[in-house]
Design a protein around this motif. Structure first.
Motif, mmCIF file in Angstrom:
data_model
loop_
_atom_site.group_PDB
_atom_site.id
_atom_site.type_symbol
_atom_site.label_atom_id
_atom_site.label_comp_id
_atom_site.label_asym_id
_atom_site.label_seq_id
_atom_site.Cartn_x
_atom_site.Cartn_y
_atom_site.Cartn_z
ATOM 1 N N GLY A 172 0.790 -1.225 0.000
ATOM 2 C CA GLY A 172 0.000 0.000 0.000
ATOM 3 C C GLY A 172 0.817 1.266 0.000
ATOM 4 O O GLY A 172 0.315 2.348 0.309
ATOM 5 N N ILE A 173 2.118 1.159 -0.331
ATOM 6 C CA ILE A 173 2.997 2.333 -0.354
ATOM 7 C C ILE A 173 3.401 2.595 -1.793
ATOM 8 O O ILE A 173 4.011 1.752 -2.443
ATOM 9 N N GLN A 174 3.044 3.745 -2.298
ATOM 10 C CA GLN A 174 3.343 4.091 -3.683
ATOM 11 C C GLN A 174 4.640 4.891 -3.754
ATOM 12 O O GLN A 174 4.864 5.815 -2.963
ATOM 13 N N THR A 175 5.483 4.525 -4.707
ATOM 14 C CA THR A 175 6.711 5.274 -4.944
ATOM 15 C C THR A 175 6.677 5.829 -6.356
ATOM 16 O O THR A 175 6.224 5.160 -7.283
ATOM 17 N N LYS A 176 7.155 7.037 -6.526
ATOM 18 C CA LYS A 176 7.179 7.663 -7.840
ATOM 19 C C LYS A 176 8.477 7.286 -8.549
ATOM 20 O O LYS A 176 9.572 7.498 -8.005
ATOM 21 N N ALA A 177 8.342 6.738 -9.741
ATOM 22 C CA ALA A 177 9.510 6.258 -10.477
ATOM 23 C C ALA A 177 10.536 7.376 -10.686
ATOM 24 O O ALA A 177 11.738 7.183 -10.523
#
Length: 419
Positions: free
Chosen positions: A235-240
């Motif tokens: 549930g943790i989004q990282t920006k490329a």
């Protein structure tokens, strides 16, 4: 959800002991399929006597494990770790199930065809092993050392528990018709279940543990691209783009630089497994002569090795008993080569008690030294570098296993020449 990255491990993060337990099971699943092949060697030796299966299958397994690992280690920084590990466990599950179905389809008959079929599935074990061991070790290298220790303890436990299970099934079915085969069938079914359990634990439970999310977020903040899918599963989004910027600002050491900075650790692992696999399991099955324990003798030797290998992997948890000196580790590892003449003369002149003791010592030193090297080597590096170093060390470990397996055939040549 986001996690703030700090220098230390926040006390509020929970799940350390749960993560250690999961790492143990994942380690168990990483080798239970292969250890099942080693442990049911008595069955395959009866079925395919002229093919020397305990040696031949090991020789089939290792080139695929080593070759696949070399490719994966080279491309480690670009590989989705989550997909890599899940692919490995799924392949383990499918291949173990296929072995069971092959035995059912052939009704337990020998011959070249079934043996070649077994070789195919063993080769797939090697491919799966390279995916899982390198992937998990790389993943755990930037987490707690206790996670790495638990994973390697699980690896050893797969050998110890499969040995115990093999002895139980052999005793339970010994007097029944075709009892040896029935025991093996039950054995493979249990192994298949554990591989399926590993898939579920890694896919759905492990990524959501708070302490695991913390370490993966920390690795991402240091420029690691391999953890993005696992963070997304939690549930943790990282920006490329953000990860790319961090990676550019924090240039990591190349694989070549990491290898030369840790060449002694790489050599340590290579030498540990060259010696171990030159003796275990082929020599123990075929070169130890006739003894009072009869057909149980080889199984007892394998069980002795596996039990002490497991016990030894917990010794480094006691800090005062852990070797952290690079020179001390090398001296201890080189000293193990005295076991070669010891095994030779014990097999030729000694009784079964001495052989059991030597085999136990082989397992004890193998497990202890492996954990010491694998928990000490990643210290002082950033997350992406620790991941890469973990893959490099596993590659050297598998290289040692391959070389040891090749040298194991020298015992067989010596036996034909009068040994």
């Amino acid at each position: 959800m986001t996690i703030a990255v700090e220098d230390g491990i926040p006390a509020r993060l929970e799940g350390k002991y749960k993560a250690m337990a999961v790492c143990w099971v994942l380690g168990f699943g990483s080798l239970i399929s292969w250890n099942s092949m080693l442990t049911i060697g008595d069955y395959y030796n009866n079925l395919f006597k002229k093919y020397h299966p305990t040696r031949a299958l090991t020789l089939v397994y290792q080139p695929f494990a080593l070759g696949t690992m070399a490719i994966l280690a080279y491309h480690e920084s670009k590989i989705n770790t989550r997909k890599r590990n899940l692919a490995g466990y799924i392949l383990f599950f499918a291949s173990t199930l296929a072995l069971l179905l092959l035995d059912l389809a052939t009704s337990g008959k020998g011959g070249l065809g079934p043996f070649l079929g077994i070789c195919v599935f063993v080769a797939l074990f090697g491919v799966a092993d390279a995916h899982v061991q390198g992937g998990i070790v790389g993943d755990l290298s930037f987490m707690c050392p206790e996670f790495m220790q638990s994973f390697f303890a699980g690896l050893a436990a797969s050998g110890a528990l499969t040995s115990a299970l093999r002895l139980i099934t052999k005793a339970a079915f010994e007097k029944s018709d075709n009892g040896l085969r029935k025991g093996v069938m039950l054995f493979l079914a249990i192994c298949t279940f554990f591989e399926f359990l590993c898939i579920l634990l890694y896919a759905f439970f492990f990524p959501k543990l708070p302490i695991v999310k913390y370490f993966r977020s920390k690795a991402a903040s240091e420029g690691s691209k391999t953890v993005s899918a696992d963070l997304a599963a939690a549930g943790i989004q990282t920006k490329a783009g953000q990860v790319e910027d961090v990676a550019k600002r924090q240039e990591r050491l190349s694989n070549k630089q990491l290898f030369f900075q840790n060449i002694d650790y790489a050599l340590d692992l290579f030498l540990i497994y060259v010696l171990t696999l030159s003796i275990f399991p082929g020599f123990l099955y075929e070169n130890t002569g006739e003894h009072q324990l009869g057909e149980w003798y080889a199984l007892v030797l394998i069980a002795s090795y596996n039990v002490w290998d497991l016990i030894a992997r917990y010794i480094p948890l006691v800090e005062c008993l852990k070797i952290e000196s690079r020179k001390g580790l090398m001296i201890a590892i080189l000293s193990r080569f005295l076991l070669v003449p010891a095994f030779y003369f014990t097999a030729k002149y000694g009784d079964q008690g001495w052989m059991i003791m030597l085999t136990s010592f082989l397992g004890l030193t193998n497990g202890y030294l492996t954990v010491c090297v694998m928990t000490v080597a990643p210290k002082g590096y950033k997350g992406p570098e620790q991941n890469a170093l973990g893959n490099i060390l596993v590659l050297c470990l598998l290289g040692g296993i391959f070389a040891g397996v090749a040298l194991d055939w020298l015992w067989l040549i010596g036996k034909k020449d009068g040994f």
